[in-house]
Motif scaffolding. Structure first.
Motif, PDB file in Angstrom:
ATOM      1  N   GLN A 195       0.808  -1.218   0.000  1.00 46.16           N
ATOM      2  CA  GLN A 195       0.000   0.000   0.000  1.00 46.16           C
ATOM      3  C   GLN A 195       0.839   1.266   0.000  1.00 46.16           C
ATOM      4  O   GLN A 195       0.308   2.356  -0.137  1.00 46.16           O
ATOM      5  CB  GLN A 195      -0.942   0.022   1.209  1.00 46.16           C
ATOM      6  N   ASN A 196       2.142   1.146   0.141  1.00 45.92           N
ATOM      7  CA  ASN A 196       3.014   2.305   0.180  1.00 45.92           C
ATOM      8  C   ASN A 196       3.288   2.763  -1.250  1.00 45.92           C
ATOM      9  O   ASN A 196       3.909   2.046  -2.026  1.00 45.92           O
ATOM     10  CB  ASN A 196       4.316   1.948   0.905  1.00 45.92           C
ATOM     11  N   ASP A 197       2.814   3.960  -1.591  1.00 51.76           N
ATOM     12  CA  ASP A 197       2.971   4.482  -2.958  1.00 51.76           C
ATOM     13  C   ASP A 197       4.415   4.690  -3.367  1.00 51.76           C
ATOM     14  O   ASP A 197       4.714   4.808  -4.549  1.00 51.76           O
ATOM     15  CB  ASP A 197       2.209   5.801  -3.110  1.00 51.76           C
ATOM     16  N   ASN A 198       5.326   4.741  -2.404  1.00 54.46           N
ATOM     17  CA  ASN A 198       6.740   4.942  -2.720  1.00 54.46           C
ATOM     18  C   ASN A 198       7.472   3.643  -3.005  1.00 54.46           C
ATOM     19  O   ASN A 198       8.661   3.657  -3.285  1.00 54.46           O
ATOM     20  CB  ASN A 198       7.446   5.664  -1.569  1.00 54.46           C
ATOM     21  N   VAL A 199       6.766   2.527  -2.946  1.00 60.26           N
ATOM     22  CA  VAL A 199       7.377   1.226  -3.181  1.00 60.26           C
ATOM     23  C   VAL A 199       6.968   0.732  -4.570  1.00 60.26           C
ATOM     24  O   VAL A 199       5.784   0.606  -4.864  1.00 60.26           O
ATOM     25  CB  VAL A 199       6.954   0.203  -2.098  1.00 60.26           C
ATOM     26  N   ASP A 231       6.767  10.937   1.565  1.00 62.77           N
ATOM     27  CA  ASP A 231       6.674  12.031   0.600  1.00 62.77           C
ATOM     28  C   ASP A 231       7.375  11.640  -0.696  1.00 62.77           C
ATOM     29  O   ASP A 231       8.595  11.571  -0.754  1.00 62.77           O
ATOM     30  CB  ASP A 231       7.320  13.287   1.181  1.00 62.77           C
ATOM     31  N   PRO A 232       6.602  11.380  -1.780  1.00 61.37           N
ATOM     32  CA  PRO A 232       7.224  10.962  -3.033  1.00 61.37           C
ATOM     33  C   PRO A 232       8.144  12.015  -3.644  1.00 61.37           C
ATOM     34  O   PRO A 232       9.009  11.701  -4.444  1.00 61.37           O
ATOM     35  CB  PRO A 232       6.040  10.660  -3.955  1.00 61.37           C
ATOM     36  N   GLU A 233       8.003  13.269  -3.234  1.00 59.60           N
ATOM     37  CA  GLU A 233       8.886  14.332  -3.724  1.00 59.60           C
ATOM     38  C   GLU A 233      10.320  14.137  -3.229  1.00 59.60           C
ATOM     39  O   GLU A 233      11.257  14.671  -3.813  1.00 59.60           O
ATOM     40  CB  GLU A 233       8.360  15.702  -3.284  1.00 59.60           C
ATOM     41  N   LEU A 234      10.486  13.379  -2.167  1.00 60.45           N
ATOM     42  CA  LEU A 234      11.812  13.187  -1.586  1.00 60.45           C
ATOM     43  C   LEU A 234      12.499  11.917  -2.070  1.00 60.45           C
ATOM     44  O   LEU A 234      13.602  11.613  -1.632  1.00 60.45           O
ATOM     45  CB  LEU A 234      11.715  13.183  -0.062  1.00 60.45           C
TER      46      LEU A 234
END
Length: 76
Positions: A13-17, A60-63
């Motif tokens: 569920q982690n959008d950064n993965v 934070d996907p920006e990071l």
């Protein structure tokens, strides 16, 4: 749900993965891991898990940094 299933569901569920790399050493672990597929963790529980994990979680996907494979040393 087992702790392993919760961890897998959280990763999924982690959008950064981009992909979850799940290992197992026994067939029953594979069966158990599959149990995490499709589990929807409520947003308030996701937030609580992130809070407990503290600074080890980056939401934070920006990071996050995306590397262009064509700019890597040695690539043509």
């Amino acid at each position: 749900m087992t702790m392993a299933q919760l961890a897998i569901a959280w990763v999924l569920q982690n959008d950064n993965v981009a992909a979850a790399l799940v290992g197992a050493s026994r067939p029953e672990q594979v069966t158990s891991n599959v149990g995490a597929s499709g589990v929807k963790i409520p947003p308030e529980l996701m937030s609580r898990i992130d809070e407990v994990l503290g600074d080890s979680v980056q939401r934070d996907p920006e990071l996050t940094v995306t590397t262009n494979p064509r700019t890597r040393p040695g690539s043509n």
